[in-house]
Scaffold this motif. Structure first.
Motif, PDB file in Angstrom:
ATOM      1  N   GLY A  57       0.719  -1.016   0.171  1.00  0.00           N
ATOM      2  CA  GLY A  57       0.004  -0.059   0.048  1.00  0.00           C
ATOM      3  C   GLY A  57       0.706   1.312   0.052  1.00  0.00           C
ATOM      4  N   ALA A  58       2.006   1.160   0.736  1.00  0.00           N
ATOM      5  CA  ALA A  58       2.799   2.272   1.052  1.00  0.00           C
ATOM      6  C   ALA A  58       3.607   2.704  -0.528  1.00  0.00           C
ATOM      7  CB  ALA A  58       3.680   2.192   1.987  1.00  0.00           C
ATOM      8  N   TYR A  59       3.867   1.470  -1.103  1.00  0.00           N
ATOM      9  CA  TYR A  59       4.585   1.635  -2.314  1.00  0.00           C
ATOM     10  C   TYR A  59       3.793   2.142  -3.374  1.00  0.00           C
ATOM     11  CZ  TYR A  59       6.764   0.337  -6.814  1.00  0.00           C
ATOM     12  OH  TYR A  59       7.334   0.307  -8.057  1.00  0.00           O
ATOM     13  N   GLN A  60       2.534   1.725  -3.412  1.00  0.00           N
ATOM     14  CA  GLN A  60       1.301   2.312  -4.601  1.00  0.00           C
ATOM     15  C   GLN A  60       1.313   3.699  -4.236  1.00  0.00           C
ATOM     16  OE1 GLN A  60      -1.985  -0.205  -3.505  1.00  0.00           O
ATOM     17  NE2 GLN A  60      -1.419  -1.504  -5.165  1.00  0.00           N
ATOM     18  N   GLN A  61       1.398   4.281  -2.970  1.00  0.00           N
ATOM     19  CA  GLN A  61       1.229   5.642  -2.807  1.00  0.00           C
ATOM     20  C   GLN A  61       2.448   6.439  -3.173  1.00  0.00           C
ATOM     21  OE1 GLN A  61       0.226   6.252   1.270  1.00  0.00           O
ATOM     22  NE2 GLN A  61      -1.845   5.842   1.068  1.00  0.00           N
ATOM     23  N   GLU A  62       3.572   5.702  -2.945  1.00  0.00           N
ATOM     24  CA  GLU A  62       4.873   6.290  -3.632  1.00  0.00           C
ATOM     25  C   GLU A  62       5.069   6.342  -4.990  1.00  0.00           C
ATOM     26  OE1 GLU A  62       9.628   5.149  -3.488  1.00  0.00           O
ATOM     27  OE2 GLU A  62       8.189   4.132  -1.955  1.00  0.00           O
ATOM     28  N   MET A  63       4.308   5.257  -5.619  1.00  0.00           N
ATOM     29  CA  MET A  63       4.391   5.337  -6.860  1.00  0.00           C
ATOM     30  C   MET A  63       3.511   6.495  -7.785  1.00  0.00           C
ATOM     31  SD  MET A  63       3.203   1.869  -9.489  1.00  0.00           S
ATOM     32  CE  MET A  63       1.376   2.231  -9.248  1.00  0.00           C
ATOM     33  N   GLN A  64       2.249   6.634  -6.980  1.00  0.00           N
ATOM     34  CA  GLN A  64       1.480   7.473  -7.725  1.00  0.00           C
ATOM     35  C   GLN A  64       2.188   9.138  -7.587  1.00  0.00           C
ATOM     36  OE1 GLN A  64      -1.883   7.140  -5.489  1.00  0.00           O
ATOM     37  NE2 GLN A  64      -2.986   5.587  -6.624  1.00  0.00           N
ATOM     38  N   GLN A  65       3.022   9.291  -6.346  1.00  0.00           N
ATOM     39  CA  GLN A  65       3.487  10.508  -6.348  1.00  0.00           C
ATOM     40  C   GLN A  65       4.584  10.559  -7.119  1.00  0.00           C
ATOM     41  OE1 GLN A  65       4.579  10.109  -1.986  1.00  0.00           O
ATOM     42  NE2 GLN A  65       2.891  11.032  -1.316  1.00  0.00           N
ATOM     43  N   LYS A  66       5.418   9.626  -7.356  1.00  0.00           N
ATOM     44  CA  LYS A  66       6.587   9.588  -8.588  1.00  0.00           C
ATOM     45  C   LYS A  66       6.181  10.052  -9.799  1.00  0.00           C
ATOM     46  CE  LYS A  66      10.031   6.633  -6.233  1.00  0.00           C
ATOM     47  NZ  LYS A  66      10.839   5.199  -6.284  1.00  0.00           N
ATOM     48  N   LEU A  67       4.803   9.253  -9.997  1.00  0.00           N
ATOM     49  CA  LEU A  67       4.201   9.604 -11.361  1.00  0.00           C
ATOM     50  C   LEU A  67       3.824  10.906 -11.700  1.00  0.00           C
ATOM     51  CD1 LEU A  67       2.323   6.169 -12.018  1.00  0.00           C
ATOM     52  CD2 LEU A  67       4.453   7.050 -12.887  1.00  0.00           C
ATOM     53  N   ALA A  68       3.131  11.334 -10.266  1.00  0.00           N
ATOM     54  CA  ALA A  68       2.563  12.992 -10.425  1.00  0.00           C
ATOM     55  C   ALA A  68       3.721  13.887 -10.691  1.00  0.00           C
ATOM     56  CB  ALA A  68       1.922  13.002  -9.225  1.00  0.00           C
ATOM     57  N   LYS A  69       5.095  13.737  -9.889  1.00  0.00           N
ATOM     58  CA  LYS A  69       6.039  14.449 -10.190  1.00  0.00           C
ATOM     59  C   LYS A  69       6.532  14.415 -11.560  1.00  0.00           C
ATOM     60  CE  LYS A  69      10.567  15.639  -7.926  1.00  0.00           C
ATOM     61  NZ  LYS A  69      11.078  16.097  -9.063  1.00  0.00           N
ATOM     62  N   LYS A  70       6.990  13.104 -11.990  1.00  0.00           N
ATOM     63  CA  LYS A  70       7.419  13.107 -13.231  1.00  0.00           C
ATOM     64  C   LYS A  70       6.545  13.969 -14.508  1.00  0.00           C
ATOM     65  CE  LYS A  70      10.586  11.260 -16.233  1.00  0.00           C
ATOM     66  NZ  LYS A  70      11.716  11.630 -16.300  1.00  0.00           N
ATOM     67  N   GLU A  71       5.306  13.766 -14.146  1.00  0.00           N
ATOM     68  CA  GLU A  71       4.133  14.504 -15.088  1.00  0.00           C
ATOM     69  C   GLU A  71       4.357  16.014 -15.195  1.00  0.00           C
ATOM     70  OE1 GLU A  71      -0.241  14.049 -16.419  1.00  0.00           O
ATOM     71  OE2 GLU A  71       0.021  13.886 -14.334  1.00  0.00           O
ATOM     72  N   ALA A  72       4.776  16.244 -13.791  1.00  0.00           N
ATOM     73  CA  ALA A  72       4.652  17.755 -13.597  1.00  0.00           C
ATOM     74  C   ALA A  72       6.051  18.398 -14.282  1.00  0.00           C
ATOM     75  CB  ALA A  72       4.515  18.142 -11.948  1.00  0.00           C
ATOM     76  N   ASP A  73       7.201  17.498 -13.797  1.00  0.00           N
ATOM     77  CA  ASP A  73       8.421  17.677 -14.403  1.00  0.00           C
ATOM     78  C   ASP A  73       8.391  17.956 -15.936  1.00  0.00           C
ATOM     79  OD1 ASP A  73       9.437  17.778 -11.889  1.00  0.00           O
ATOM     80  OD2 ASP A  73      10.489  16.047 -11.966  1.00  0.00           O
ATOM     81  N   LEU A  74       7.821  17.101 -16.697  1.00  0.00           N
ATOM     82  CA  LEU A  74       7.576  17.120 -18.224  1.00  0.00           C
ATOM     83  C   LEU A  74       6.936  17.989 -18.574  1.00  0.00           C
ATOM     84  CD1 LEU A  74       7.426  13.167 -18.652  1.00  0.00           C
ATOM     85  CD2 LEU A  74       9.487  14.679 -19.299  1.00  0.00           C
ATOM     86  N   LEU A  75       5.574  18.309 -17.961  1.00  0.00           N
ATOM     87  CA  LEU A  75       4.403  19.236 -18.320  1.00  0.00           C
ATOM     88  C   LEU A  75       4.979  20.774 -18.200  1.00  0.00           C
ATOM     89  CD1 LEU A  75       1.275  17.518 -17.765  1.00  0.00           C
ATOM     90  CD2 LEU A  75       2.267  18.002 -20.048  1.00  0.00           C
ATOM     91  N   ASN A  76       5.491  21.093 -17.013  1.00  0.00           N
ATOM     92  CA  ASN A  76       5.661  22.279 -16.631  1.00  0.00           C
ATOM     93  C   ASN A  76       6.351  23.273 -17.705  1.00  0.00           C
ATOM     94  OD1 ASN A  76       4.062  22.287 -14.275  1.00  0.00           O
ATOM     95  ND2 ASN A  76       5.746  21.938 -12.964  1.00  0.00           N
ATOM     96  N   PRO A  77       7.407  22.674 -18.163  1.00  0.00           N
ATOM     97  CA  PRO A  77       8.192  23.737 -19.268  1.00  0.00           C
ATOM     98  C   PRO A  77       7.400  24.042 -20.467  1.00  0.00           C
ATOM     99  CG  PRO A  77       9.543  21.678 -18.496  1.00  0.00           C
ATOM    100  CD  PRO A  77       8.157  21.601 -17.824  1.00  0.00           C
ATOM    101  N   ILE A  78       6.505  22.991 -20.819  1.00  0.00           N
ATOM    102  CA  ILE A  78       5.442  22.956 -22.009  1.00  0.00           C
ATOM    103  C   ILE A  78       4.403  23.894 -21.712  1.00  0.00           C
ATOM    104  CG2 ILE A  78       3.722  22.031 -23.436  1.00  0.00           C
ATOM    105  CD1 ILE A  78       5.480  19.297 -23.129  1.00  0.00           C
TER     106      ILE A  78
END
Length: 120
Positions: free
Chosen positions: A52-73
């Protein structure tokens, strides 16, 4: 990244299922005392909590990666919208598909006038 994280999560779930099945088989064969069963249940619950903790961590990592990729655009698009508005003298620009305000001239802010009308 999502596939990598999902694969790791699936491996964790499969390992837990295998452990659970092994415990069930030992219980069915009469190879575990009630105390041992209780201890194994606690271990399985701890593993489940890790997943369960890993799933939460996974969602956080994915959200951060998405933000990192989208923000410059998004920054580039926002800069272009503001430039087009200023170059063409537009006071506001809307996205007609979503009806969202993309740009508004700061001089158009009527908040103070509305507050005055409300007596605030």
């Amino acid at each position: 990244l999502q596939k990598q994280l999902q694969t790791k999560g699936q491996n964790m779930v499969q390992a837990l299922q295998a452990k659970y099945q092994k415990v069930q088989e030992q219980v069915a064969a009469g190879g575990m005392s009630p105390k041992q069963q209780e201890e194994e249940a606690k271990k399985l619950q701890a593993e489940e909590a890790k997943i369960g903790a890993y799933q939460q961590e996974m969602q956080q990592k994915l959200a951060k990666k998405e933000a990192d990729l989208l923000n410059p655009i998004l920054t580039k698009v926002d800069t272009a919208i503001k430039a087009v508005a200023k170059e063409n003298g537009y006071n506001a620009i809307f996205d007609t598909g979503t009806q969202v305000l993309l740009y508004a001239d700061e001089n158009m802010d009527v908040t103070a006038l509305v507050k005055a009308k409300l007596g605030i």
